[in-house]
Enzyme design. Structure first.
Site, short mmCIF file in Angstrom:
data_model
loop_
_atom_site.label_atom_id
_atom_site.label_comp_id
_atom_site.label_asym_id
_atom_site.label_seq_id
_atom_site.Cartn_x
_atom_site.Cartn_y
_atom_site.Cartn_z
N GLU A 76 0.83 -1.21 0.00
CA GLU A 76 0.00 0.00 0.00
C GLU A 76 0.87 1.26 0.00
OE1 GLU A 76 -2.88 -0.52 3.16
OE2 GLU A 76 -3.95 -2.04 1.97
N CYS A 134 -2.06 -4.68 -5.50
CA CYS A 134 -2.60 -5.91 -4.92
C CYS A 134 -1.55 -7.03 -4.92
CB CYS A 134 -3.79 -6.41 -5.73
SG CYS A 134 -5.24 -5.36 -5.64
N GLU A 183 -1.90 -10.18 -5.88
CA GLU A 183 -1.89 -11.04 -7.08
C GLU A 183 -1.01 -10.43 -8.16
OE1 GLU A 183 -4.46 -9.98 -5.33
OE2 GLU A 183 -6.23 -11.24 -5.53
N CYS A 218 -9.70 -8.81 -7.23
CA CYS A 218 -10.37 -7.61 -7.76
C CYS A 218 -10.36 -7.65 -9.29
CB CYS A 218 -9.70 -6.34 -7.23
SG CYS A 218 -8.20 -5.88 -8.12
N CYS A 254 -6.92 -7.21 -11.06
CA CYS A 254 -6.09 -8.43 -10.97
C CYS A 254 -6.61 -9.50 -11.92
CB CYS A 254 -6.06 -8.96 -9.53
SG CYS A 254 -5.05 -7.92 -8.45
N1 THU Z 1 -6.16 -6.44 -2.28
C1 THU Z 1 -5.35 -7.42 -2.78
O1 THU Z 1 -4.12 -7.41 -2.57
N2 THU Z 1 -5.91 -8.39 -3.53
C2 THU Z 1 -7.25 -8.52 -3.72
O2 THU Z 1 -7.66 -9.46 -4.39
C3 THU Z 1 -8.18 -7.56 -3.14
C4 THU Z 1 -7.58 -6.37 -2.52
C5 THU Z 1 -5.55 -5.41 -1.43
C6 THU Z 1 -5.58 -4.01 -1.94
C7 THU Z 1 -5.48 -3.22 -0.66
O3 THU Z 1 -4.12 -3.13 -0.28
C8 THU Z 1 -6.19 -4.08 0.36
O4 THU Z 1 -6.24 -5.38 -0.19
C9 THU Z 1 -7.59 -3.62 0.70
O5 THU Z 1 -8.37 -3.48 -0.41
#
Ligand code: THU
Length: 155
Positions: free
Chosen positions: A61, A70, A72, A109, A112
């Site tokens: 983040e 993310c 993935e 998401c 991804c």
């Molecule tokens: N996030 C992921 O890393 N992968 C997902 O499939 C869904 C969301 C992360 C993005 C963000 O850092 C946190 O999860 C909250 O949304």
């Protein structure tokens, strides 16, 4: 028109193969190293390459929220950067939050899914996607099941 997608639901991790259980363990381990000070939603993803190698990544983040990435995509981009000749056969994703791994599976998401689809198309190799929850696991045998009617510039 009706579009059907296929998702297998597994309630016992023992139903996964040994290498898949290793992949899940790797996704869970890397989730604990995520940099997620804002959401506190620690996501881990691990990909199994054609040559048997496992590469993992987690969400990273940023104070400027959209600059983060993310888990993935971190894992896939790293795998594709380091091993451009290796297709991804399987991806596992797991989340640690509120002091535990989620009971329900985490589902990737939209961005991804788009990147996962590109990896499938690029290597002409369906990607099995293992979405891990403590109580149940969802499995798709292709990203196409997660992204019906996808955009594909090659068409
Ligand atoms: N996030 C992921 O890393 N992968 C997902 O499939 C869904 C969301 C992360 C993005 C963000 O850092 C946190 O999860 C909250 O949304």
């Amino acid at each position: 028109m009706q579009i059907t997608i296929d998702i297998e639901v597994v309630e016992n991790i023992e139903q996964l193969s040994e290498i898949e259980r290793k992949l899940v363990a790797s996704a869970k381990a890397i989730a604990l190293q995520a940099y997620a000070p804002y959401s506190k939603f620690y996501v881990g993803a691990a990909v199994l390459l054609k040559n048997g190698e496992i590469v993992s990544g987690n969400n990273q983040e940023n104070a400027a929220y959209p600059s983060g990435l993310c888990a993935e995509r971190t894992a896939i981009f790293y795998a594709n950067a380091q091993y451009p000749e290796q297709s991804i056969t399987t991806l596992a994703v797991a989340v640690f939050t509120n002091n535990e791994f989620t009971t329900q599976p985490v589902t990737p998401c939209g961005s991804c899914r788009q990147v996962m689809l590109e990896a499938e198309n690029r290597y002409q190799q369906p990607m099995r996607v293992i979405m891990v929850g403590q109580e149940k696991i969802y499995i798709a045998n292709s990203v196409k099941d997660l992204l019906p009617l996808s955009f594909d510039a090659i068409k």
